[in-house]
Motif scaffolding. Structure first.
Motif, mmCIF file in Angstrom:
data_model
loop_
_atom_site.group_PDB
_atom_site.id
_atom_site.type_symbol
_atom_site.label_atom_id
_atom_site.label_comp_id
_atom_site.label_asym_id
_atom_site.label_seq_id
_atom_site.Cartn_x
_atom_site.Cartn_y
_atom_site.Cartn_z
ATOM 1 N N SER A 318 -7.574 42.556 78.350
ATOM 2 C CA SER A 318 -6.114 42.706 77.893
ATOM 3 C C SER A 318 -5.656 44.147 77.773
ATOM 4 C CB SER A 318 -5.831 41.813 76.723
ATOM 5 O OG SER A 318 -6.540 42.280 75.855
ATOM 6 N N GLY A 319 -4.561 44.449 77.617
ATOM 7 C CA GLY A 319 -4.051 45.778 77.260
ATOM 8 C C GLY A 319 -4.282 46.183 75.875
ATOM 9 N N HIS A 320 -4.957 47.536 75.785
ATOM 10 C CA HIS A 320 -5.170 48.168 74.402
ATOM 11 C C HIS A 320 -4.669 49.491 74.236
ATOM 12 C CE1 HIS A 320 -8.010 44.668 73.369
ATOM 13 N NE2 HIS A 320 -8.374 44.719 74.696
ATOM 14 N N LEU A 321 -4.455 50.046 73.008
ATOM 15 C CA LEU A 321 -3.647 51.198 72.731
ATOM 16 C C LEU A 321 -2.321 51.302 73.386
ATOM 17 C CD1 LEU A 321 -6.684 53.784 73.683
ATOM 18 C CD2 LEU A 321 -6.049 53.155 71.494
ATOM 19 N N MET A 322 -1.579 49.993 73.340
ATOM 20 C CA MET A 322 -0.282 50.093 73.777
ATOM 21 C C MET A 322 0.675 50.533 72.607
ATOM 22 S SD MET A 322 -1.335 48.999 76.552
ATOM 23 C CE MET A 322 0.125 48.620 77.681
ATOM 24 N N PRO A 327 0.362 52.233 65.906
ATOM 25 C CA PRO A 327 0.514 52.461 64.688
ATOM 26 C C PRO A 327 -0.191 51.649 63.632
ATOM 27 C CG PRO A 327 2.512 52.334 66.066
ATOM 28 C CD PRO A 327 1.511 51.820 66.754
ATOM 29 N N LEU A 328 -0.704 50.450 64.153
ATOM 30 C CA LEU A 328 -1.435 49.415 63.246
ATOM 31 C C LEU A 328 -2.836 49.570 63.173
ATOM 32 C CD1 LEU A 328 0.812 46.471 64.350
ATOM 33 C CD2 LEU A 328 1.280 48.025 62.435
ATOM 34 N N TYR A 329 -3.377 50.239 64.019
ATOM 35 C CA TYR A 329 -5.004 50.655 64.349
ATOM 36 C C TYR A 329 -5.246 51.219 62.744
ATOM 37 C CZ TYR A 329 -5.057 49.452 69.040
ATOM 38 O OH TYR A 329 -4.891 49.089 70.371
ATOM 39 N N LYS A 330 -6.558 50.526 62.206
ATOM 40 C CA LYS A 330 -7.147 51.063 60.801
ATOM 41 C C LYS A 330 -8.125 52.561 61.654
ATOM 42 C CE LYS A 330 -6.943 46.908 58.266
ATOM 43 N NZ LYS A 330 -7.566 45.872 57.746
ATOM 44 N N ILE A 394 -0.329 62.929 70.162
ATOM 45 C CA ILE A 394 -1.738 62.855 69.822
ATOM 46 C C ILE A 394 -2.273 61.660 69.222
ATOM 47 C CG2 ILE A 394 -1.606 65.322 69.748
ATOM 48 C CD1 ILE A 394 -1.479 65.198 66.823
ATOM 49 N N ASP A 395 -3.616 61.526 69.003
ATOM 50 C CA ASP A 395 -4.164 60.406 68.602
ATOM 51 C C ASP A 395 -4.515 60.855 67.065
ATOM 52 O OD1 ASP A 395 -6.565 61.894 68.548
ATOM 53 O OD2 ASP A 395 -7.502 60.584 70.012
ATOM 54 N N PRO A 396 -4.867 60.089 66.250
ATOM 55 C CA PRO A 396 -5.301 60.466 64.759
ATOM 56 C C PRO A 396 -6.299 61.595 64.545
ATOM 57 C CG PRO A 396 -5.353 57.898 65.047
ATOM 58 C CD PRO A 396 -5.341 58.668 66.445
#
Length: 505
Positions: A318-322, A327-330, A394-396
């Motif tokens: 399935s799709g990830h990083l959508m 905003p919800l990733y820890k 950008i990513d975290p």
């Protein structure tokens, strides 16, 4: 330069397709019509498809097949400079229905059992097949109310399609010929004799075809604009043969999030990295991301290569990083996170729309080049296209997010499409290898997707972002169509683009 010299200079060596019936054939001049005169006098190269007694409408008669049926017999690979079609008098003689002009530009939507539908089909087919000016011509005046209505219909269709018409029916000069010359020129009210073709008709065809070949052709997008206003389109640009043919803006240009159209820029960055020897598409992900792979990688991850990052056939279920997930990733280290997600499928076997592939592709370019994607593309792409340093998500950990979040104006997005249409060349300089452009935009593991480019109708490919941020490249038509929008009905908008813009090209 005299008109004669202009015609000869313009027409000499031009390949022109002629479709028609007895008048085009030269039935009363031993098969020698204005076409042979154009060959002898002006040096055209004629492809003549003319059968006496045949109809525009898709209905065969005893004398032969219809214009539409015979279209399919003409070589589609001809590099035609113009397509010329006769408005057949046979349809008037057979009392065929006029029909109505369609709202569509797609040839499958025309009722070819009517004169209007047949004319529109022929125009659409010729434009899409040979990508050249389309010219219809009428006969001179004779006693036929239906043919008069056919001429009026053709002139209305001309306004819709922006084609050229050599209108002998309404030509004042043609209608003022003396009775003596008329007898010398015409075998009957419809068919010219040899002198009629060469002395009376030929100058009109020289003038009309020369005008069609030398004038700047535009595209009418008014029907599309009316539809676009209801679908949240904010702007559209259409370029063909390196000329801006049409544009419309609902408001001034500003930079907007182009969402997943960003992926195509990441594909471009990957192309530069491959060109510079920084990356190989055959490299295993277990080698490219050796420090990020989980301790016991599954077998499908072991099989995955850099190429699999670009095709949406990476192997995850399935799709990830959508957009709604990010905003919800820890976790802050998204590289390790996404590589730990199970690879359920063998790479290359299942299409799953997923941001993981383009994200990791962007990460790899950044790691190998030692800089972020914006800084990497500035001297290689953006500077040449006169795109000032753009904003990019950008990513975290501060890495450019290769799957989305690039902000551009409509004009900037359009220039990217033009760069690809020109196979990586800009202002005469080859920036990106044309072989990469070809490889990355053709079907990869699936027919609908290349390397972070979608495939579409008319052999097109496109950068495609959420809410219809689009740059559609049509190589066969030598054209680019770009849009920015806030559209929530992408399927309806795509249909409108195909029917009301691309079909004209």
């Amino acid at each position: 330069m005299s008109d004669f010299d202009l015609c000869k200079e313009t027409l000499g060596g031009k390949r022109i397709i002629f479709l028609g019936s007895s008048v085009t054939y030269g039935a009363c001049a031993m098969g020698q019509s204005f076409i042979e005169a154009l060959e002898e006098k002006d040096g055209i190269i004629a492809i003549k498809e003319a059968v006496s007694g045949t109809l525009l409408v898709d209905e065969d008669v005893a004398d032969g097949k219809s214009y539409i049926a015979r279209l399919a017999t003409i070589d589609t690979n001809i590099k035609a400079d113009a397509f010329v079609c006769q408005l057949s008098t046979n349809d008037a003689s057979h009392n065929k229905p006029l029909g109505i002009i369609s709202d569509s530009y797609a040839k499958e939507n025309f009722d070819t059992k009517t004169i209007a539908g047949a004319i529109e089909f022929i125009i659409a087919y010729a434009k899409q097949t040979w990508h050249c000016p389309v010219i219809f011509y009428t006969g001179t005046k004779y006693d036929s109310d239906l043919y008069k209505k056919m001429v009026e219909l053709l002139l209305s269709i001309q306004k819709k399609w922006q084609i050229d018409v050599i209108d002998l029916w309404n030509d004042i000069e043609m209608n003022q010929v003396s009775p003596e010359n008329y007898k010398r020129y015409m075998s009957d009210p419809i068919h010219p004799l040899r002198d009629g073709y060469r002395e009376w008709w030929l100058p009109k065809f020289e003038e009309g075809i020369t005008l069609a070949l030398t004038k700047k052709h535009t595209i009418d997008i008014s029907s599309f604009v009316e539809k676009a206003k209801t679908l949240g389109v904010l702007g559209v640009k259409v370029t063909q043969h390196n000329e801006l043919k049409a544009e419309w803006l609902s408001e001034g240009e500003c930079r907007r999030n182009i969402y997943s159209a960003t992926k195509s820029f990441t594909s471009c960055a990957m192309g530069f990295a491959v060109q510079e020897g920084l990356i190989s598409l055959d490299e295993k992900l277990t080698d490219a991301f050796a420090d990020d792979i989980p301790e016991n990688p599954d077998e499908n991850l072991k099989k995955a290569t850099v190429r699999d990052l670009l095709t949406m056939c990476l192997g995850q279920e399935s799709g990830h990083l959508m957009g709604e997930q990010r905003p919800l990733y820890k976790e802050d280290d998204w590289v390790k996170m996404v590589l730990s997600i199970p690879f359920v499928y063998e790479p290359g076997t299942h299409f799953v729309y997923n941001n993981v592939g383009p994200y990791l592709a962007g990460i790899l370019v950044q790691r190998r080049s030692g800089t972020d994607l914006v800084s990497y593309l500035m001297p290689r792409l953006f500077k040449h296209l006169e795109i000032k340093r753009p904003t990019w998500e950008i990513d975290p950990l501060g890495n450019t997010f290769g799957a989305g979040g690039l902000f551009l104006t409509l004009s900037e997005l359009h220039k990217f499409g033009l760069f690809y249409l020109n196979k990586g060349k800009w202002n005469g300089k080859q920036l990106l290898n044309a072989a990469w452009i070809e490889e990355s935009t053709k079907p990869s593991d699936t027919e609908q997707y290349g390397y972070l480019f979608w495939r579409g109708k008319y052999n097109s490919y496109r950068a495609d972002g959420k809410y219809s941020q689009l740059s559609i490249v049509l190589p066969d038509a030598d054209a680019v169509v770009s849009l920015v929008a806030e559209c929530r009905n992408g399927e309806e908008l795509t249909q409108a683009i195909n029917d009301l813009i691309c079909a004209q090209l």
